[in-house]
Design an enzyme around this catalytic site. Structure first.
Site, PDB file in Angstrom:
ATOM      1  N   CYS A 114     -12.792 -14.318 -49.658  1.00  0.00           N
ATOM      2  CA  CYS A 114     -13.859 -14.677 -50.597  1.00  0.00           C
ATOM      3  C   CYS A 114     -15.255 -14.432 -50.032  1.00  0.00           C
ATOM      4  CB  CYS A 114     -13.715 -16.137 -51.024  1.00  0.00           C
ATOM      5  SG  CYS A 114     -12.164 -16.481 -51.897  1.00  0.00           S
ATOM      6  N   HIS A 254     -20.273 -17.965 -54.628  1.00  0.00           N
ATOM      7  CA  HIS A 254     -18.913 -17.512 -54.919  1.00  0.00           C
ATOM      8  C   HIS A 254     -18.340 -18.397 -56.011  1.00  0.00           C
ATOM      9  CE1 HIS A 254     -14.738 -16.642 -54.764  1.00  0.00           C
ATOM     10  NE2 HIS A 254     -14.412 -17.686 -54.027  1.00  0.00           N
ATOM     11  N   ASN A 284     -11.971 -16.436 -60.871  1.00  0.00           N
ATOM     12  CA  ASN A 284     -12.232 -16.277 -59.439  1.00  0.00           C
ATOM     13  C   ASN A 284     -11.588 -14.983 -58.949  1.00  0.00           C
ATOM     14  OD1 ASN A 284     -12.258 -16.359 -56.650  1.00  0.00           O
ATOM     15  ND2 ASN A 284     -11.454 -18.439 -56.470  1.00  0.00           N
TER      16      ASN A 284
END
Length: 327
Positions: A114, A254, A284
């Site tokens: 991520c 994020h 996501n």
């Protein structure tokens, strides 16, 4: 050596299949609204059989290059942040560079989960300042092919998408990366993982298929550690930039979970209206969420030349970081 870098163009791309929460809630036996209440996600995009990681990355990169308005031969480096390359070997970045017509630019994959885009942009900034050549940074993932559909923690979150930025050399010290901070915590190495496929557990005939899919062993600890790491890195990056959180025009975190980035925003004292949020419609997509969000934000309300933007991420590894950028 250039005094700074500057962002020249943004790009993004998502595959064509839009998946609403109801489909996943029905598969998992969850009550309607369960996913949105806990994650902030209403829908996400998943790849079709025809989609490839390199294809998503190429689409986003092409859009960013068109927005940058520079000759493709001016690109000296392409960095592709991905956890789902087309193949374990070779890297996907050279193929993307070829499809984009970048000539003899350098091209390499970065596996930073991520936080991959944060690291890739930081490395590209160094290259561009040192060599005076533009860089293309792409983050892309097809996580739908790594989801364990029976595991609620991962099945409700992950999505497919790509985002990209082009950066070029500049002479304005108030542009480019003004402050940076990175961090890792290998003691939490196993919190988010795909057990098989590496050299420790290679693919073989007797392998349990679930070992090839993503697993989150402790969602609550992931939540707590992500908030902690993103907050700390953001504070350190702001200190390095000699800025207060209130000077940030837009916070682009994020998009892991809406509750995570809302908590980080509160910790930093950043107003909710300054937080760029795309998780509701896009889910996501790991490293791709930040450049995707940058591109969508610029489309909705173009960045002004004097804006200051904070980026922050944390994820598997654990690995994280934050950047303060002058647009």
């Amino acid at each position: 050596m250039s005094r700074s870098s500057r962002i020249l163009g943004f790009g993004h791309h998502a595959p064509g299949r839009k998946v609403a929460n109801a489909e996943i809630e029905n598969n998992l036996g969850l009550e309607p609204g369960w996913i949105e209440r806990r994650t902030g996600i209403r829908s996400r995009f998943w790849a079709t059989d025809e989609d490839t990681l390199s294809g998503l990355a190429t689409q986003a990169g092409d859009m960013a290059l068109a927005g940058a308005g520079i000759d493709r031969s001016d690109i000296g480096l392409l960095l592709l942040a991905t956890s789902t390359p087309d193949h374990l070997l070779p890297p996907s970045a050279p193929l993307v560079a070829h499809r984009l017509g970048l000539g003899s630019s350098g091209a390499i994959d970065l596996t930073g989960a991520c936080a991959g885009f944060i690291y890739a942009l930081m490395f590209a900034d160094g290259f561009t300042r040192l060599h005076g050549k533009a860089s293309l940074v792409i983050a892309a993932n097809i996580l739908s092919r790594r989801i364990n559909p029976a595991e609620r923690a991962s099945a409700v979150l992950f999505a497919d998408a790509a985002g990209a930025v082009v950066i070029g050399p500049g002479d304005n010290p108030d542009r480019g990366i003004l402050g940076a901070s990175v961090d890792s915590d290998g003691s939490r190495y196993g919190l988010i993982q795909i057990p098989a496929g590496g050299s420790n557990t290679p693919f073989h005939g007797d392998l349990d298929i679930e070992q090839t899919r993503m697993t989150i062993t402790d969602g609550r600890e992931v939540f707590a550690k992500a908030v902690e790491m993103m907050t700390a890195c953001s504070q350190d990056a702001l200190t390095a930039a000699r800025m207060r959180p209130q000077a940030i025009d837009r916070f682009v975190p994020h998009q892991a979970n809406a509750r995570i980035f809302d908590a980080v925003g509160r910790n930093l004292g950043i107003a909710g209206h300054a937080i760029v949020k795309t998780i509701a419609d896009y889910g996501n997509s790991s490293a791709a969420t930040i450049p995707l969000s940058l591109s969508l934000a610029d489309r909705a309300e173009p960045f002004r030349p004097d804006e200051k933007v904070l980026l922050a991420a944390a994820g598997a590894g654990l690995s994280g970081g934050a950047l303060v950028i002058g647009i």
